[in-house]
Design a protein around this motif. Structure first.
Motif, PDB file in Angstrom:
ATOM      1  N   GLN A   1       0.791  -1.104  -0.303  1.00 34.13           N
ATOM      2  CA  GLN A   1       0.202  -0.280   0.410  1.00 34.13           C
ATOM      3  C   GLN A   1       0.522   1.689   0.044  1.00 34.13           C
ATOM      4  O   GLN A   1       0.632   2.473  -0.277  1.00 34.13           O
ATOM      5  CB  GLN A   1      -1.089   0.596   1.254  1.00 34.13           C
ATOM      6  CG  GLN A   1      -1.951   1.315   1.306  1.00 34.13           C
ATOM      7  CD  GLN A   1      -2.750   1.548   2.336  1.00 34.13           C
ATOM      8  OE1 GLN A   1      -2.634   0.139   3.273  1.00 34.13           O
ATOM      9  NE2 GLN A   1      -4.381   2.610   2.540  1.00 34.13           N
ATOM     10  N   ASP A   2       2.213   1.802   0.778  1.00 31.58           N
ATOM     11  CA  ASP A   2       3.288   2.517   0.755  1.00 31.58           C
ATOM     12  C   ASP A   2       3.581   2.783  -0.816  1.00 31.58           C
ATOM     13  O   ASP A   2       3.647   3.719  -1.061  1.00 31.58           O
ATOM     14  CB  ASP A   2       3.774   1.949   1.749  1.00 31.58           C
ATOM     15  CG  ASP A   2       3.566   2.384   3.305  1.00 31.58           C
ATOM     16  OD1 ASP A   2       2.695   2.813   3.742  1.00 31.58           O
ATOM     17  OD2 ASP A   2       4.235   2.575   4.414  1.00 31.58           O
ATOM     18  N   MET A  37       1.402   7.795  -5.919  1.00 33.13           N
ATOM     19  CA  MET A  37       0.346   8.989  -6.052  1.00 33.13           C
ATOM     20  C   MET A  37       0.797  10.039  -4.940  1.00 33.13           C
ATOM     21  O   MET A  37       0.814  11.311  -6.474  1.00 33.13           O
ATOM     22  CB  MET A  37      -0.486   8.770  -4.793  1.00 33.13           C
ATOM     23  CG  MET A  37      -1.811   7.611  -5.084  1.00 33.13           C
ATOM     24  SD  MET A  37      -2.394   6.974  -6.663  1.00 33.13           S
ATOM     25  CE  MET A  37      -1.978   6.200  -7.884  1.00 33.13           C
ATOM     26  N   TYR A  38       2.251  10.012  -4.401  1.00 30.39           N
ATOM     27  CA  TYR A  38       2.712  11.711  -4.370  1.00 30.39           C
ATOM     28  C   TYR A  38       3.522  11.952  -5.570  1.00 30.39           C
ATOM     29  O   TYR A  38       3.572  12.856  -5.712  1.00 30.39           O
ATOM     30  CB  TYR A  38       3.704  10.955  -2.962  1.00 30.39           C
ATOM     31  CG  TYR A  38       3.449  10.931  -2.163  1.00 30.39           C
ATOM     32  CD1 TYR A  38       2.026  11.196  -1.158  1.00 30.39           C
ATOM     33  CD2 TYR A  38       4.408   9.955  -0.893  1.00 30.39           C
ATOM     34  CE1 TYR A  38       2.289  10.196  -0.143  1.00 30.39           C
ATOM     35  CE2 TYR A  38       4.470   9.263   0.555  1.00 30.39           C
ATOM     36  CZ  TYR A  38       2.805   9.528   0.646  1.00 30.39           C
ATOM     37  OH  TYR A  38       2.517   9.033   1.745  1.00 30.39           O
ATOM     38  N   ARG A  88       8.884  12.851   2.259  1.00 35.61           N
ATOM     39  CA  ARG A  88       8.011  12.113   2.466  1.00 35.61           C
ATOM     40  C   ARG A  88       8.354   9.961   2.497  1.00 35.61           C
ATOM     41  O   ARG A  88       7.966   9.436   3.537  1.00 35.61           O
ATOM     42  CB  ARG A  88       6.934  12.533   1.716  1.00 35.61           C
ATOM     43  CG  ARG A  88       5.294  12.334   2.231  1.00 35.61           C
ATOM     44  CD  ARG A  88       4.280  12.722   1.222  1.00 35.61           C
ATOM     45  NE  ARG A  88       3.964  13.588   2.163  1.00 35.61           N
ATOM     46  CZ  ARG A  88       2.971  13.646   2.915  1.00 35.61           C
ATOM     47  NH1 ARG A  88       2.323  12.959   3.495  1.00 35.61           N
ATOM     48  NH2 ARG A  88       3.095  15.218   3.821  1.00 35.61           N
ATOM     49  N   GLY A 104       0.726   4.641  -2.303  1.00 35.55           N
ATOM     50  CA  GLY A 104       1.491   5.427  -2.498  1.00 35.55           C
ATOM     51  C   GLY A 104       2.644   6.289  -2.939  1.00 35.55           C
ATOM     52  O   GLY A 104       1.844   7.146  -2.793  1.00 35.55           O
ATOM     53  N   HIS A 105       3.187   6.175  -2.446  1.00 37.23           N
ATOM     54  CA  HIS A 105       4.835   6.658  -3.150  1.00 37.23           C
ATOM     55  C   HIS A 105       3.892   6.700  -4.880  1.00 37.23           C
ATOM     56  O   HIS A 105       4.687   8.394  -5.112  1.00 37.23           O
ATOM     57  CB  HIS A 105       5.740   6.082  -3.050  1.00 37.23           C
ATOM     58  CG  HIS A 105       6.165   5.728  -1.846  1.00 37.23           C
ATOM     59  ND1 HIS A 105       7.156   4.666  -1.167  1.00 37.23           N
ATOM     60  CD2 HIS A 105       5.735   5.940  -0.492  1.00 37.23           C
ATOM     61  CE1 HIS A 105       7.146   4.191  -0.355  1.00 37.23           C
ATOM     62  NE2 HIS A 105       6.526   5.331   0.414  1.00 37.23           N
ATOM     63  N   GLU A 138       9.301   6.589   4.452  1.00 38.26           N
ATOM     64  CA  GLU A 138       8.425   5.151   4.880  1.00 38.26           C
ATOM     65  C   GLU A 138       9.039   4.070   4.589  1.00 38.26           C
ATOM     66  O   GLU A 138       9.088   2.518   4.938  1.00 38.26           O
ATOM     67  CB  GLU A 138       7.357   5.731   3.767  1.00 38.26           C
ATOM     68  CG  GLU A 138       6.346   6.382   4.610  1.00 38.26           C
ATOM     69  CD  GLU A 138       5.165   6.363   3.452  1.00 38.26           C
ATOM     70  OE1 GLU A 138       4.277   7.500   4.315  1.00 38.26           O
ATOM     71  OE2 GLU A 138       5.262   6.115   2.527  1.00 38.26           O
ATOM     72  N   PHE A 197      10.749   1.351   6.864  1.00 41.26           N
ATOM     73  CA  PHE A 197      10.785   0.699   7.290  1.00 41.26           C
ATOM     74  C   PHE A 197      10.397  -0.758   6.198  1.00 41.26           C
ATOM     75  O   PHE A 197      10.885  -2.068   6.946  1.00 41.26           O
ATOM     76  CB  PHE A 197       9.453   0.620   7.560  1.00 41.26           C
ATOM     77  CG  PHE A 197       7.905  -0.046   7.182  1.00 41.26           C
ATOM     78  CD1 PHE A 197       7.912  -1.889   7.812  1.00 41.26           C
ATOM     79  CD2 PHE A 197       6.652   0.291   6.108  1.00 41.26           C
ATOM     80  CE1 PHE A 197       6.172  -2.130   7.481  1.00 41.26           C
ATOM     81  CE2 PHE A 197       5.377  -0.193   6.001  1.00 41.26           C
ATOM     82  CZ  PHE A 197       5.869  -1.192   6.572  1.00 41.26           C
ATOM     83  N   HIS A 198      10.404  -0.175   4.887  1.00 44.11           N
ATOM     84  CA  HIS A 198      10.445  -1.449   4.393  1.00 44.11           C
ATOM     85  C   HIS A 198      11.577  -2.347   4.687  1.00 44.11           C
ATOM     86  O   HIS A 198      11.569  -3.197   3.840  1.00 44.11           O
ATOM     87  CB  HIS A 198      10.630  -0.687   2.394  1.00 44.11           C
ATOM     88  CG  HIS A 198       8.994  -0.184   2.717  1.00 44.11           C
ATOM     89  ND1 HIS A 198       8.571   1.050   1.702  1.00 44.11           N
ATOM     90  CD2 HIS A 198       7.893   0.292   3.196  1.00 44.11           C
ATOM     91  CE1 HIS A 198       7.399   0.930   1.073  1.00 44.11           C
ATOM     92  NE2 HIS A 198       6.883   1.306   2.344  1.00 44.11           N
ATOM     93  N   SER A 258       1.359  13.675  -8.267  1.00 45.18           N
ATOM     94  CA  SER A 258       1.474  14.625  -7.565  1.00 45.18           C
ATOM     95  C   SER A 258       1.677  15.502  -8.498  1.00 45.18           C
ATOM     96  O   SER A 258       1.845  16.417  -8.347  1.00 45.18           O
ATOM     97  CB  SER A 258       0.601  14.325  -5.897  1.00 45.18           C
ATOM     98  OG  SER A 258       0.470  16.117  -5.665  1.00 45.18           O
TER      99      SER A 258
END
Lengths: 97, 332
Positions: free
Chosen positions: B91-92, B98-99, B171, B95-96, B175, B178-179, B102
């Motif tokens: 999911q991250d 998407m950032y 951002r 999300g990455h 994250e 953690f990966h 954007s």
């Protein structure tokens, strides 16, 4: 893409990180309406407790100043040093001022 | 503020006189030299805009395609905990993507254009995701090596001259760590497990080592964009510098795991304080990049299928929003 699909509108996302702080711009999100924009912004921008409140605004509704006007807009404030407390010379003996 | 009308700003400037353009360009470069950020509405050379669009969109595509090799293991993760972690990680990655989309949209390209370029095969994405994940250990190796290499690449981009890209990278980097740690922990568990589990970890390192080393791109001598990108502060280190850093930090980690890096030429150079490593198989790198890696076709096919299968959802959501708006308008 083969055929013309209508793109979902773009929203700008603002997040309040903690209660007591202001909302801050974090990025943008595509959604069909504001409600969906908030739900998607939740998934994209707050997966790790980054916020307690979300604002979304249609990107097309934001009016921004032009960087080329920056001098005209912000220059006049530069020569008004008397607006800052350090402009005033106060003798050291005077306390609590 | 974002997207609309931004590309016209750059194009209008192209029509100005050569003297004006030179002045704008020197002002732009002075800003970059002073470590000032360039923001969406600022004037920028068209080549800077195009370079960023290419780089950020490729980066976004890599995150999206990167969900596929690991997504392969969600339904087969060995424990419920591992499954929850893997879902969060995949999911991250989404999300990455998407950032980054954007951030790229602030340069005047639309999301649909970018997705179109990915699906048509016109856009590239990181070569690493065209390798298969036949065992669970590959999920560990990807987190440890692939995300490790990505972090090495991405930390300097947090200081990139283009504001929206730099902020997205801050951002993302937060994250990624953690990966990488969850990947290393999977490798550690396997390396300390049964001989069969350890062999699985070793086989996975054997598969992922060289593709990870290749992730940093062509050697400096072959890299045509590096000099300009460094002048623009889109890039802060060369491909070979980052590759060397990656090898230097990763080899001791492999030693800790008790695994062997599949490179007979690997040796510590005491004088230089660096690991020397063997010749990279550039023929393989270029073949994968050209579309002839083990999974290129499969990855693109999966992306196209997801896009097509989601079409009715996108259309229905738009139609429903239109209906709600018009019924709200007629009720008022």
């Amino acid at each position: 893409m083969s055929d013309q699909e209508r793109e979902w509108p773009l929203f700008e996302v603002f997040i309040r990180a903690r209660s007591g702080l202001e909302h801050k711009h974090v990025g943008s999100i595509h959604a069909v309406d504001a409600r969906m924009a908030i739900e998607h912004a939740r998934d994209v921008y707050t997966r790790r407790q980054e916020g307690v409140s979300i604002w979304v605004v249609p990107s097309s509704q934001i009016a921004a100043s032009d960087p080329q006007d920056a001098d005209a807009l912000f220059e006049p404030a530069k020569d008004k040093v008397y607006r800052h407390p350090t402009f005033y010379a106060i003798p050291d003996e005077v306390k609590n001022l | 503020m974002y997207t609309q009308g931004l590309d016209s700003l750059g194009r209008d400037c192209l029509h100005q006189g050569a003297a004006d353009t030179a002045a704008l360009e020197s002002h732009f470069q002075a800003k970059v030299d002073a470590d000032d950020k360039i923001e969406p509405k600022d004037w920028m050379p068209d080549a800077y805009r195009q370079t960023l669009i290419r780089q950020i969109s490729q980066h976004a595509h890599s995150e999206i395609v990167g969900m596929l090799p690991e997504g392969n293991w969600i339904t087969r993760a060995p424990t419920l905990k591992r499954k929850a972690v893997l879902i969060a990680k995949v999911q991250d990655e989404g999300g990455h993507g998407m950032y980054l989309y954007s951030a790229a949209e602030t340069l005047g390209i639309s999301r649909d254009q970018m997705i179109g370029q990915l699906l048509s095969g016109a856009a590239k994405y990181s070569s690493i995701f065209n390798y298969p994940t036949p065992t669970w250990a590959d999920v560990g190796a990807i987190g440890w090596l692939v995300d490790g290499a990505a972090i090495m690449n991405q930390i300097p981009i947090c200081r990139c001259s283009y504001g929206p890209y730099a902020r997205a990278m801050v951002r993302i980097c937060r994250e990624e760590s953690f990966h990488q740690r969850q990947g290393f922990e999977i490798m550690l568990t396997l390396a300390r497990g049964t001989p069969a589990q350890k062999a699985m970890a070793q086989a996975s390192l054997d598969r992922w080592w060289w593709p990870s080393v290749m992730m940093f791109g062509p050697s400096d001598a072959q890299s045509k964009h590096t000099a300009q990108s460094m002048r623009w502060k889109i890039k802060r280190f060369t491909n070979d510098e980052l590759r060397q850093k990656f090898v230097d930090v990763t080899v001791p980690q492999a030693k800790f795991l008790g695994l062997t890096v599949p490179d007979p030429a690997l040796a510590w150079d005491e004088a230089a304080q660096h690991y020397r490593f063997g010749e990279i198989d550039w023929a393989e790198f270029h073949a994968v990049l050209k579309g002839n890696g083990p999974c290129n076709r499969e990855r693109l096919e999966a992306c196209r299928q997801a896009h097509e299968a989601g079409r009715w959802v996108r259309e229905a959501a738009l139609a429903y929003a239109d209906k709600r708006r018009s019924s709200a308008a007629s009720a008022a």
